[in-house]
Design an enzyme around this catalytic site. Structure first.
Site, PDB file in Angstrom:
ATOM      1  CG  HIS A   1     -65.679-103.155  73.849  1.00 19.01           C
ATOM      2  ND1 HIS A   1     -66.338-103.323  75.052  1.00 19.01           N
ATOM      3  CD2 HIS A   1     -64.422-102.742  74.155  1.00 19.01           C
ATOM      4  CE1 HIS A   1     -65.514-103.031  76.040  1.00 19.01           C
ATOM      5  NE2 HIS A   1     -64.354-102.669  75.523  1.00 19.01           N
TER       6      HIS A   1
ATOM      7  N   GLY B   1     -59.980-130.159  60.141  1.00 18.28           N
ATOM      8  CA  GLY B   1     -60.390-128.938  60.828  1.00 18.28           C
ATOM      9  C   GLY B   1     -60.696-127.771  59.921  1.00 18.28           C
TER      10      GLY B   1
ATOM     11  CG  ASP C   1     -70.535-102.970  80.441  1.00 17.88           C
ATOM     12  OD1 ASP C   1     -70.187-102.218  79.503  1.00 17.88           O
ATOM     13  OD2 ASP C   1     -69.731-103.492  81.225  1.00 17.88           O
TER      14      ASP C   1
ATOM     15  CE  LYS D   1     -63.509-100.774  84.362  1.00 15.68           C
ATOM     16  NZ  LYS D   1     -64.102-101.969  83.779  1.00 15.68           N
TER      17      LYS D   1
ATOM     18  CB  THR E   1     -64.556-112.879  83.311  1.00 15.13           C
ATOM     19  OG1 THR E   1     -64.167-111.522  83.558  1.00 15.13           O
ATOM     20  CG2 THR E   1     -63.680-113.460  82.210  1.00 15.13           C
TER      21      THR E   1
ATOM     22  N   GLY F   1     -66.468-109.871  85.948  1.00 11.97           N
ATOM     23  CA  GLY F   1     -65.752-109.242  87.051  1.00 11.97           C
ATOM     24  C   GLY F   1     -66.141-107.787  87.235  1.00 11.97           C
TER      25      GLY F   1
ATOM     26  CD  GLN G   1     -57.222-108.877  70.529  1.00 12.65           C
ATOM     27  OE1 GLN G   1     -56.120-108.777  69.986  1.00 12.65           O
ATOM     28  NE2 GLN G   1     -57.827-110.055  70.679  1.00 12.65           N
TER      29      GLN G   1
END
Length: 318
Positions: free
Chosen positions: A134, A42, A225, A199, A230, A232, A101
């Site tokens: 981000h 790996g 965005d 939100k 995901t 959502g 993060q």
């Protein structure tokens, strides 16, 4: 006059070779000869089959899924180039993984975006070229130069041409307060109004729409965005725009199509007519659904690389 390397070389790791190849062609180059594979246990292997001594090298790699493998490929490639006496190494990261993060949200959380910045610098990168972090403040995590391109420079012209003459019927919708700056930039480029979703996020990848700030009734809404993970947040915003705001049609766009978990099913079931993504992340065939269209970014990155190599300002690209 370039004051760094004697020539330019473009290399690619494995995450998005079609984008890297298109960038190289725009620059009149072919991709550098390198083999990146994996040993039986790996571990990542890297073998560069051409000289890079004294060259200005640009390595194209999005740290998208599988995130850790792609990140290690990039780090090992940078180390190999450094040890081969490349004059300068720029990590071209169309999508910068771990960018979410970027701070501690609770006790004992890591700040993984800072760790990745340290790893890239320690490996030997002299510069980072990326698009739509981000959180723009991540630029401050680096002690080396970072050039931050904007996805709206590609996305806005698409919608401006598509809805030419219909600007009065359009509204740009920010899916949360954190994306307002990006949405405002987009709205100003195509000359339309701005609305904002208020939100509440209960936990990671779970959010609840509370209110819509602004008038979207009867309008064609474009949700803007930086990434779709995901989906959502995106689909909740689209649903709220129609059910709470009374919007007529909903379109959406984002720079990075992560599209993990139930993203495709949610997008298919949502009122979104079309989702425009950039090709910063390679989209596998199984994720190419009719609602999704990708725009190319190779020209933007090629211009940025050429300007870095020739010591010209990048501000014109913004």
């Amino acid at each position: 006059m370039n004051a760094h390397g004697k020539d330019i070389k473009i290399f690619s790791c494995n995450s998005n070779r079609p984008l890297a190849d298109a960038i190289a062609k725009d620059l009149g180059q072919s991709l550098g000869d390198v083999s990146i594979g994996m040993f039986s246990d790996g571990e990542i292997s890297c073998s560069i089959s051409e000289s890079v001594r004294g060259s200005e090298v640009f390595v194209v790699q999005s740290t998208s899924s599988p995130v850790n493998n792609n990140l290690m490929e990039l780090l090992i490639m940078i180390d190999a180039l450094k040890r081969a006496s490349a004059a300068g190494i720029t990590a071209v990261m169309p999508y910068f993984g771990y960018a979410r993060q970027d701070r501690k949200t609770k006790s004992r959380d890591p700040i993984s975006a800072k760790l990745v910045a340290n790893l890239l610098t320690t490996a030997g990168a002299d510069r980072i070229l990326t698009l739509d972090l981000h959180c723009p403040q991540i630029q401050g995590f680096f002690d080396i130069p970072l050039d931050h391109l904007q996805g709206v420079s590609v996305l806005a012209p698409y919608f401006k041409n598509r809805f030419a003459g219909r600007e009065d019927s359009l509204v740009c919708l920010s899916p949360d307060v954190g994306s307002v700056s990006r949405a405002r930039n987009f709205a100003s480029r195509i000359g339309v109004g701005l609305a904002i979703i208020d939100k509440r996020r209960q936990q990671a990848n779970v959010s609840e729409v509370m209110n819509i700030i602004g008038d979207v009734r009867g309008k064609t809404v474009i949700i803007v965005d930086d990434m779709i993970d995901t989906a959502g947040t995106l689909c909740n915003a689209a649903k709220a725009a129609v059910e709470l705001g009374g919007a007529g049609e909903v379109y959406a766009c984002a720079s990075h199509g992560v599209l993990s978990g139930p993203a495709l099913e949610r997008i298919e079931a949502s009122p979104i007519k079309e989702l425009i993504l950039l090709d910063t992340i390679l989209l596998p065939e199984e994720k190419k659904i009719p609602k999704i269209k990708q725009l190319e970014t190779h020209s933007l990155f090629a211009q940025a690389i050429d300007r870095i190599f020739t010591d010209k300002p990048l501000s014109i690209l913004f």
